[in-house]
Design an enzyme around this catalytic site. Structure first.
Site, PDB file in Angstrom:
ATOM      1  N   THR A 199      82.455  21.199  24.337  1.00 53.68           N
ATOM      2  CA  THR A 199      83.343  20.989  23.194  1.00 53.68           C
ATOM      3  C   THR A 199      82.587  21.200  21.894  1.00 53.68           C
ATOM      4  OG1 THR A 199      84.624  19.378  24.459  1.00 53.68           O
ATOM      5  CG2 THR A 199      84.872  19.335  22.061  1.00 53.68           C
TER       6      THR A 199
ATOM      7  N   ASN B  10      57.410  29.658   8.315  1.00 58.16           N
ATOM      8  CA  ASN B  10      57.793  28.310   7.884  1.00 58.16           C
ATOM      9  C   ASN B  10      56.642  27.510   7.289  1.00 58.16           C
ATOM     10  OD1 ASN B  10      57.312  28.629  10.875  1.00 58.16           O
ATOM     11  ND2 ASN B  10      56.988  26.434  10.698  1.00 58.16           N
TER      12      ASN B  10
ATOM     13  N   CYS C 289      58.614  20.333  12.891  1.00 58.37           N
ATOM     14  CA  CYS C 289      58.812  20.235  14.338  1.00 58.37           C
ATOM     15  C   CYS C 289      57.495  20.112  15.096  1.00 58.37           C
ATOM     16  CB  CYS C 289      59.572  21.463  14.844  1.00 58.37           C
ATOM     17  SG  CYS C 289      61.222  21.613  14.150  1.00 58.37           S
TER      18      CYS C 289
END
Length: 380
Positions: free
Chosen positions: A238, A150, A322
């Site tokens: 969910t 990355n 990040c």
């Protein structure tokens, strides 16, 4: 003027992605676990996205687990394997150049009694598959390696690594972090010899909070989230239907005219390298991936150049988004053996399909003016 060269951090969503997500949230908002028609409609979006993403990977839809993104996919691959195979061994092999979501997870597993071996790279940021094979032991259960780095765009020989490792022990799982490769290179788990593959939606013009983990049929991993048994029992909770639907549309859009898009991105990258390396004391650290270019602007600290460009509407990165808030030296650049002055002056430019050579010309003009001024200020 705004010029965005930080597409490896995140991408702008396609208009069609935005539209499908709004439709799901406003109209087809049912819980996919519900038995009534609202639930059935929601479940259809998940199935359609699974079919679409599976086609891009040339795998089966049932081999996909939708996640909240690359970080969760990496966590599930590593921790899920460790939980499932810890009685067979507690040795894991990875590399020094992995993303923080892999390194931090490996640190956690180390605290739980697993032994981690990290393999370094050559001066181009590429891991030697033979070195990985040498590290294999009787108690090795997993090898994890990214496909595209990355920070510099080095392409790692994951297929060769898998072949060498499985020749020694076919029961060792091979995990490939393909988050920076997906949508830029062909990512076919069967050809890579991969048992587990992590991908992310927001790197391909999909929504943040979307991703998937490919789990080869027959591979046994343990879930790390428990509850109602959604995701075939592998990821309870969910489902985020709007994000999953958006991810599916992004995959479809990204792979349309794929070769043409990658040819354009590659041409912009090569032009960027040609222009910037014509400037004094600017060094190219880039790997072979079509979309990531890394440069060292010797004499100017990364953060200074980054914010100077930002002030002029040009967006780049000093490394992984990040991890860019941390001031520790880059593991990737250190592994490549870069000198201190190059380590401290490196920026990443990551190209997307909307970037142009005209934008490169503007960036070149801006940096040409900035460098003498910033170097004079820094070296006083």
């Amino acid at each position: 003027m705004e010029i965005y060269f930080d597409n490896s951090a995140t991408t702008k969503v396609y208009p069609a992605v935005k539209d499908i997500m709004i439709k799901v949230m406003e109209e087809d908002y049912g819980n996919p676990s519900s038995l009534h028609m609202k639930g059935v409609e929601a479940e259809r979006y998940i199935k359609k996205a699974a079919d679409t993403v599976a086609k891009t990977l040339r795998c089966k839809p049932e081999e996909l687990i939708f996640t909240s993104g690359g970080t969760e996919s990496n966590n599930l691959a590593l921790i899920g394997t460790a939980l499932a195979k810890n009685r067979l061994g507690k040795h894991i092999i990875s590399t020094t150049i992995e993303h923080a979501s892999v390194h931090a997870t490996l640190d956690f597993l180390k605290s739980q009694g697993f032994e981690i071996t990290l393999i370094g790279t050559d001066e181009h940021g590429v891991v030697d598959h033979a070195e990985v094979a040498k590290a294999v032991r009787e108690d090795t259960i997993l090898v994890s390696c990214m496909m595209v780095n990355n920070e510099v765009g080095a392409i790692e020989p994951v297929a060769e690594i898998s072949g060498a490792v499985k020749k020694i022990n076919p029961d060792i799982y091979m995990h490939v972090d393909a988050i920076q490769a997906y949508g830029k290179l062909p990512v076919y788990p069967s050809k890579l010899g991969a048992d587990l593959v992590s991908i992310s939606g927001h790197k391909i013009h999909g929504p943040k909070g979307s991703g998937a983990l490919y789990v080869k049929k027959g591979i046994l991993i343990r879930p790390i989230i428990y509850g109602g048994g959604q995701g075939n029992g592998m990821r309870s909770g969910t489902e985020n239907v709007p994000a999953i639907a958006g991810f599916g549309v992004a995959a479809e859009e990204s792979f349309r005219d794929f070769d043409k898009k990658i040819e354009h991105i590659s041409a912009v990258k090569e032009y960027l390298i040609e222009k910037l390396t014509s400037l004094p004391e600017v060094y190219n650290n880039s790997g072979d991936a079509p979309h990531i270019a890394s440069f060292s602007f010797v004499g100017v600290r990364s953060e200074v150049m980054l914010h100077s460009l930002e002030d002029r509407g040009i967006y780049t990165s000093s490394g992984s988004a990040c991890s860019s808030h941390k001031r520790a030296a880059s593991n990737v650049l250190t592994s490549m053996g870069l000198t201190k002055d190059r380590l401290e002056s490196t920026l990443r430019f990551s190209i997307g399909e909307d970037n142009t050579k005209e934008q490169v010309d503007t960036v070149f003009e801006v940096i040409s003016g900035l460098l003498p001024m910033l170097r004079q200020f820094t070296r006083k």
